[in-house]
Design a protein around this motif. Structure first.
Motif, PDB file in Angstrom:
ATOM      1  N   VAL B 198       0.842  -1.191   0.000  1.00 23.48           N
ATOM      2  CA  VAL B 198       0.000   0.000   0.000  1.00 23.48           C
ATOM      3  C   VAL B 198       0.885   1.251   0.000  1.00 23.48           C
ATOM      4  CG1 VAL B 198      -1.720   1.299   1.274  1.00 23.48           C
ATOM      5  CG2 VAL B 198      -1.945  -1.157   1.044  1.00 23.48           C
ATOM      6  N   GLN B 199       1.980   1.175   0.742  1.00 27.50           N
ATOM      7  CA  GLN B 199       2.940   2.284   0.742  1.00 27.50           C
ATOM      8  C   GLN B 199       3.440   2.532  -0.676  1.00 27.50           C
ATOM      9  OE1 GLN B 199       3.723   4.130   3.281  1.00 27.50           O
ATOM     10  NE2 GLN B 199       3.982   2.981   5.168  1.00 27.50           N
ATOM     11  N   MET B 200       3.723   1.420  -1.362  1.00 24.58           N
ATOM     12  CA  MET B 200       4.220   1.523  -2.735  1.00 24.58           C
ATOM     13  C   MET B 200       3.184   2.219  -3.612  1.00 24.58           C
ATOM     14  SD  MET B 200       7.203   0.606  -3.212  1.00 24.58           S
ATOM     15  CE  MET B 200       7.282   0.466  -4.995  1.00 24.58           C
ATOM     16  N   ALA B 201       1.940   1.750  -3.489  1.00 22.58           N
ATOM     17  CA  ALA B 201       0.878   2.323  -4.304  1.00 22.58           C
ATOM     18  C   ALA B 201       0.734   3.808  -4.001  1.00 22.58           C
ATOM     19  CB  ALA B 201      -0.429   1.598  -4.029  1.00 22.58           C
ATOM     20  N   ARG B 202       0.928   4.154  -2.739  1.00 24.09           N
ATOM     21  CA  ARG B 202       0.802   5.536  -2.320  1.00 24.09           C
ATOM     22  C   ARG B 202       1.914   6.393  -2.943  1.00 24.09           C
ATOM     23  NH1 ARG B 202      -0.121   7.220   3.899  1.00 24.09           N
ATOM     24  NH2 ARG B 202      -2.347   7.123   3.613  1.00 24.09           N
ATOM     25  N   LEU B 203       3.142   5.840  -2.868  1.00 21.83           N
ATOM     26  CA  LEU B 203       4.282   6.557  -3.429  1.00 21.83           C
ATOM     27  C   LEU B 203       4.094   6.763  -4.909  1.00 21.83           C
ATOM     28  CD1 LEU B 203       7.304   4.965  -1.595  1.00 21.83           C
ATOM     29  CD2 LEU B 203       6.516   7.320  -1.472  1.00 21.83           C
ATOM     30  N   SER B 204       3.484   5.788  -5.568  1.00 21.25           N
ATOM     31  CA  SER B 204       3.313   5.910  -7.011  1.00 21.25           C
ATOM     32  C   SER B 204       2.151   6.826  -7.347  1.00 21.25           C
ATOM     33  CB  SER B 204       3.117   4.540  -7.643  1.00 21.25           C
ATOM     34  OG  SER B 204       1.913   3.981  -7.203  1.00 21.25           O
ATOM     35  N   GLY B 205       1.566   7.453  -6.329  1.00 24.87           N
ATOM     36  CA  GLY B 205       0.601   8.507  -6.591  1.00 24.87           C
ATOM     37  C   GLY B 205      -0.829   8.047  -6.776  1.00 24.87           C
ATOM     38  N   ALA B 206      -1.147   6.857  -6.284  1.00 27.78           N
ATOM     39  CA  ALA B 206      -2.525   6.396  -6.414  1.00 27.78           C
ATOM     40  C   ALA B 206      -3.430   7.251  -5.532  1.00 27.78           C
ATOM     41  CB  ALA B 206      -2.621   4.934  -6.007  1.00 27.78           C
ATOM     42  N   SER B 207      -4.651   7.463  -5.973  1.00 28.18           N
ATOM     43  CA  SER B 207      -5.578   8.272  -5.188  1.00 28.18           C
ATOM     44  C   SER B 207      -6.069   7.462  -3.996  1.00 28.18           C
ATOM     45  CB  SER B 207      -6.771   8.680  -6.035  1.00 28.18           C
ATOM     46  OG  SER B 207      -7.576   7.547  -6.275  1.00 28.18           O
ATOM     47  N   VAL B 208      -6.558   8.185  -2.995  1.00 23.85           N
ATOM     48  CA  VAL B 208      -7.045   7.518  -1.801  1.00 23.85           C
ATOM     49  C   VAL B 208      -8.166   6.538  -2.156  1.00 23.85           C
ATOM     50  CG1 VAL B 208      -8.236   7.875   0.388  1.00 23.85           C
ATOM     51  CG2 VAL B 208      -6.404   9.405  -0.283  1.00 23.85           C
ATOM     52  N   PHE B 209      -9.009   6.979  -3.086  1.00 20.66           N
ATOM     53  CA  PHE B 209     -10.127   6.142  -3.488  1.00 20.66           C
ATOM     54  C   PHE B 209      -9.632   4.844  -4.104  1.00 20.66           C
ATOM     55  CE2 PHE B 209     -13.647   4.871  -6.204  1.00 20.66           C
ATOM     56  CZ  PHE B 209     -14.709   5.000  -5.319  1.00 20.66           C
ATOM     57  N   ARG B 210      -8.627   4.982  -4.990  1.00 21.37           N
ATOM     58  CA  ARG B 210      -8.084   3.792  -5.636  1.00 21.37           C
ATOM     59  C   ARG B 210      -7.408   2.892  -4.597  1.00 21.37           C
ATOM     60  NH1 ARG B 210      -6.078   0.683  -8.998  1.00 21.37           N
ATOM     61  NH2 ARG B 210      -4.095   0.510  -7.942  1.00 21.37           N
ATOM     62  N   LEU B 211      -6.742   3.536  -3.643  1.00 20.49           N
ATOM     63  CA  LEU B 211      -6.073   2.773  -2.592  1.00 20.49           C
ATOM     64  C   LEU B 211      -7.078   1.914  -1.829  1.00 20.49           C
ATOM     65  CD1 LEU B 211      -3.499   5.072  -0.819  1.00 20.49           C
ATOM     66  CD2 LEU B 211      -3.111   2.888  -1.942  1.00 20.49           C
ATOM     67  N   MET B 212      -8.184   2.584  -1.492  1.00 25.31           N
ATOM     68  CA  MET B 212      -9.183   1.890  -0.684  1.00 25.31           C
ATOM     69  C   MET B 212      -9.758   0.701  -1.431  1.00 25.31           C
ATOM     70  SD  MET B 212     -11.674   4.469   1.199  1.00 25.31           S
ATOM     71  CE  MET B 212     -11.235   5.702   2.319  1.00 25.31           C
ATOM     72  N   PHE B 213     -10.213   0.985  -2.679  1.00 23.91           N
ATOM     73  CA  PHE B 213     -10.975  -0.050  -3.363  1.00 23.91           C
ATOM     74  C   PHE B 213     -10.113  -0.932  -4.247  1.00 23.91           C
ATOM     75  CE2 PHE B 213     -14.022   3.037  -1.978  1.00 23.91           C
ATOM     76  CZ  PHE B 213     -14.981   2.220  -1.415  1.00 23.91           C
TER      77      PHE B 213
END
Lengths: 342, 310, 330
Positions: B198-213
């Motif tokens: 999830v940290q990786m996805a966050r660093l790569s700039g994924a939106s919170v919404f995308r992170l959640m779902f």
């Protein structure tokens, strides 16, 4: 040990008082939110059922006086809270001159006793069996047998109570059908009375234990498996310690901690379950009191009994939470500052 | 179980349950048998109406106090095939009561759990993601609600509202069904938020919404399912408890109300075991089914348990 | 059994194989490991993560847990084969003769027990009738030996820093003066400064007691300072074993050469060497040499025949066809 962590303690006490205050407020609001004039409706229902309500005008008067229905809601509310603080919950409507608090005073010890015994038995038995389920050295015969005993797990305790009552009391005549002690006995500190209480308590306690120990066993098994994967278990084995000592001091000691937290969380549900069990066995506790009150539409008693049970539960949870730091050194009240150095 | 995560060769065992594993964890016998049991109850609820005369649930539609086929009641009457499971003292057919009552119980449980879980997911994600005072507030409310014995509050409410429908009852139950899922989801979100992917996805700039779902939700699936089943069981338990005390819907046949009427009419002492026994049995089967599903889900979500039991 | 320096062998491992069971077949984590440990020496066991070095250590300690299992081999401690011992005998021998400084020091102490109780546990389990005062003195002495202040005696693990926990583990490991200590990546979780200090403590204690030690790690630089001999492991086998000086000066096996070259140096700026090729499926090692997929010197022979360990220089044993073929020519 050291000083208390004030912040955690204050937060915990806040939750405690908040719980009580919220419950009291909800209880205050419900009759006012209900459609129509609940008091008039209740009295009319009572007269429908009983034909004639004794002292009905006195009841209405008492009720109106108690809630001061002509005052502003705020005044009513403050008065209500002040009365609650003095454990003044008004009069029973079905048994008029009797106060709710005196009825609660008579019933509460029975409920507390039953609850205490059944929780202790459930918790100890469940965790013991769960530990055996997870332990590598447990003979496989035992591991196969334990799940079979958990067949009643998840069934509502009052259904189990009906079943046990039918089989062991009605059919086999091994246990009494109802009550908390034999007829003609007076509550006193005599062996005859105490043995009668134990005899009458076996079925109610069993019906609670039977349906809930499995949860604890499964939870404990899961925790044991988690603990078994910890590095310190590995080291304990390398240390060549006695396996029973390892089981007790390393595995169970650590696995039981989350179980204690779970106990605090599940208390509310357990209290609810026990109310129904008491009613099945006509046990003279709060459950039977509530049931009788529901049948008599005795709203004052329903309110008062429920409120006291909510306070009791919240207090029990608080006690467990306050004791917890003494069994888990990591959550200790002591100053848990990490030593600096190499 | 394992020496240490980095050492374990072959397919490593991640702490969270992953769904795309070499064995399909959903093929779990506990899960499947639990699902079959609940499916069977639903099936009986749907098909039973086609094969059995549902008018027999009405009072005085049948003879009184008949035993099931093959048994005899105290008056020496024998069970007939017209009422294979017997009748009770108001002249309602037990089979019809069961066919209507069992799905009603499930309906209440599932509706209450759905509402509770929806609130739980929203609050859980909010608490886990936003943190700070939102987290504190949500935790405070859920902790407070959790320690209140819900049955008592429901008793107070329903003692004042004599006529509730099944749906209203489910909504009332849902008031107490949300804290457990909230707590669970918050904890999972917190632990996943810190996990590597999830940290990786966050660093790569994924939106919170995308992170959640996209990232968190799929991994929460077994937990959500388990939470849903747990809430359903809890709601059914409370509903049956209320009905057993004589509260809850009075006009609709429910299993709990059947038990209440049986107890009130001293069915135990009159040895009319079928009257209280059948609804008890059906409820027990429902609860065992839900319990098995939950055990299965537990093993699906937690590979360690699976290995220990397998 | 004596080596060229006339030191007696305390621990001998022969043909140790440890497999992990998976639904897709056994993972050959340790696949035939042989080595000897001499009295008072420190043997470094190095290799990349997943090469089986820790599993080999667990095999030596008889601590392999399911799904892993010891398939074959001998672990001779004092001439006694640990694999033949009953559980009770093994329990008695553990820690008294063979102790462990664990990999995850952060979580290796029981969180619900004070430090003194955890050390006391091993003393109580293995020594009969020791008075409370004696135990107390002994524990304080041990704490002092590893450089911990007395107050640690009454502390819980969560009150200690990582380095302190690791010192407690060292104190515990030497509590019964064992013959062999296995230090499993004992310092890799610590930050570099603490790592060095703890490593020095470990070495000092080891010298003082004269115990033999197996040190497992992947930090070649740290190894170079601490150990006497190094065994290089790759994919479950020891490919080279030699004195630390020899292996740094003249690494024989192509894999050892890669490892040595990967040690960063301040004196020269060299490009980091990335090993080409892929690792084989640990369930189905290819026939012949296990390193063939990544070896820069791979020959036909490597794909057919498994190399046998041979002494290329005094005390330097290598399992590689590059040396065997040259010997065969002579």
């Amino acid at each position: 040990m050291g000083s208390l962590s004030i912040k955690a303690l204050v937060r915990r006490l806040c939750i405690y008082f908040l719980t009580i205050w919220v419950s009291a407020t909800v209880i205050f609001c419900i009759p006012r939110l209900a459609p129509g004039d609940p008091i008039a409706a209740m009295i009319s229902r009572m007269s429908q059922q009983a034909g004639y309500v004794e002292n009905s005008d006195k009841i209405i008067e008492g009720w109106r006086k108690r809630f001061g229905l002509d005052d502003t809601p705020m005044t009513q509310y403050v008065r209500y809270l002040r009365n609650l603080l003095r454990f003044d919950m008004g009069y029973s409507m079905a048994f008029f001159p009797t106060t709710v608090s005196s009825m609660v005073k008579r019933a509460l010890p029975w409920t507390l006793g039953l609850l205490f015994v059944s929780i202790i038995v459930t918790f100890l038995l469940g965790n013991f069996l769960g530990a055996l389920l997870a332990w590598r050295r447990t003979p496989s015969v035992v591991k196969m047998t334990i799940p079979v005993t958990m067949i009643f797990t998840s069934i509502p305790s009052f259904l189990a109570a009906i079943f046990l009552l039918y089989v062991f009391a009605f059919r086999l005549h091994l246990f009494p059908l109802r009550g908390a002690y034999g007829r003609g006995l007076q509550p006193e500190l005599s062996w005859e009375f105490i043995s009668s209480v134990i005899y009458h308590g076996i079925l109610p306690v069993s019906s609670i234990v039977l349906v809930s120990f499995g949860y604890w066993a499964l939870g404990m098994r899961g925790m044991m498996i988690t603990v078994e994967g910890e590095d310190y278990m590995h080291l304990a084995q390398a240390k060549g310690l006695n396996p029973f000592y390892t089981l007790y001091r390393y595995m169970v000691r650590n696995a039981i901690l989350p179980q204690v937290t779970a106990l605090a969380i599940s208390l509310g549900t357990m209290v609810g379950g026990q109310i129904l069990v008491e009613y099945i066995f006509s046990y003279p506790g709060m459950g039977t009191l509530i049931f009788t009150a529901i049948r008599n539409q005795d709203f004052n008693v329903i309110q008062g009994t429920s409120f006291i049970l909510i306070v009791t539960t919240a207090t029990a949870v608080l006690v467990i939470d306050l004791i917890y730091p003494f069994i888990d050194p990591r959550i200790s009240y002591a100053n848990s500052s990490i030593e600096k150095g190499h | 179980m394992s020496l240490s995560p980095s050492l374990e060769p072959g397919p490593s065992t991640p702490k969270m349950g992953r769904l795309n594993r070499w064995d399909t964890p959903w093929l779990n016998w506990k899960f499947l048998s639990g699902m079959s049991i609940i499916g069977l109850i639903v099936l009986i609820g749907i098909c039973g109406r086609l094969f059995w005369n549902m008018d027999l649930v009405y009072v005085a539609s049948s003879p009184l106090n008949l035993p099931p086929v093959g048994f005899e009641n105290r008056r020496g009457q024998e069970g007939t095939w017209e009422h294979p499971l017997g009748t009770e003292n108001r002249g309602c057919d037990m089979l019809a009561l069961m066919v209507i009552g069992a799905p009603n119980s499930l309906y209440v449980g599932i509706l209450a759990a759905s509402l509770g879980l929806s609130v739980g997911v929203i609050f859980g994600f909010m608490a886990g993601f936003i943190g700070n005072w939102v987290d504190d507030l949500i935790r405070l409310i859920s902790d407070t609600t959790m320690t209140i014995p819900s049955l008592l509050v429901l008793i107070i409410i329903q003692a004042l509202i004599p006529q509730v429908s099944l749906t209203l009852m489910a909504c009332l139950l849902a008031l107490f069904a949300w804290p457990a899922p909230t707590r669970l989801i918050r904890a999972q979100v917190l632990s996943m938020r810190e996990s590597g992917y999830v940290q990786m996805a966050r660093l790569s700039g994924a939106s919170v919404f995308r992170l959640m779902f996209g990232e968190i939700m799929p991994n929460l699936l077994p937990y959500l399912a388990a939470s849903f089943i747990g809430s359903s069981a809890g709601a059914i338990l409370a509903a049956v408890g209320l009905e057993g005390l004589g509260l809850g819907p009075q006009r609709v046949p429910t299993l709990g109300r059947t038990i209440y009427l049986a107890l009130e009419s001293s069915a135990l002492l009159r040895n009319m075991w079928w009257w209280w026994g059948l609804p008890t049995l059906v409820l027990a089967i429902i609860f065992i089914g839900l319990f098995l599903i939950n055990l299965g889900l537990d093993e699906i979500a937690n590979p360690r348990l699976r290995r220990a039991s397998g | 059994m004596l080596d060229q320096n006339q030191k007696p062998v305390v621990l001998e491992v022969e043909g140790l194989r440890v497999y992990y069971e998976t639904p897709a077949g056994d993972v050959l984590a340790v696949n035939g490991v042989d080595f000897q440990l001499y009295q008072g020496e420190t043997l470094g066991l190095v290799g990349e993560s997943g090469c089986g070095k820790s599993t080999a250590a667990m095999g030596v300690l008889q601590l392999v847990v399911p799904p892993g299992r010891i398939v074959s081999g001998q672990v001779l401690l004092d001439g006694q084969n640990l694999l033949d011992l009953s559980e009770r005998e093994l329990r008695k021998l553990r820690w008294a003769k063979l102790s462990l400084i664990p990999q995850g020091a952060m979580n290796s102490l029981n969180p619900t027990m004070k430090v003194n109780r955890q050390i006391q546990d091993v003393i109580n389990a293995h020594l009969d009738r020791t008075s409370k005062q004696e135990i107390r003195d002994r524990i304080l002495e041990l704490l002092q030996m590893v450089g911990l202040p007395e107050r640690v005696y009454h502390m819980y693990p969560h009150q200690l820093s990582g380095g302190m926990k690791q010192r407690v583990c060292i104190a515990m490991a030497i509590a019964l003066s064992p013959q062999v200590i296995i230090a499993d990546e004992s310092t890799s979780a610590l930050d570099v400064v603490v790592q060095r200090v703890v490593a020095q403590t470990l070495l000092r204690v080891k010298e003082a007691l004269g115990v033999s030690m197996i040190m497992i790690g992947h930090d070649m630089g740290l190894m170079a300072q601490m150990v006497d001999r190094i065994a290089v492991m790759y994919a479950g086998k020891i490919v080279e074993i030699a004195l630390v000086k020899d292996i740094f000066d003249q690494p024989a096996h192509p894999y050892s050469q890669l490892l040595i070259e990967s040690v960063p140096s301040l004196k020269e700026h060299k490009p980091l060497k990335v090993t080409e090729g892929i690792t084989h499926d640990p369930r189905h090692p290819p026939p012949g040499c296990i390193f063939q997929l990544r070896c820069p010197l791979v020959m036909d022979q490597c794909r057919q025949q498994e190399p046998v360990s041979q002494e290329v220089r005094p005390g330097q044993w290598v399992a590689c066809h590059a040396y065997q073929s040259s010997e065969a020519d002579q």
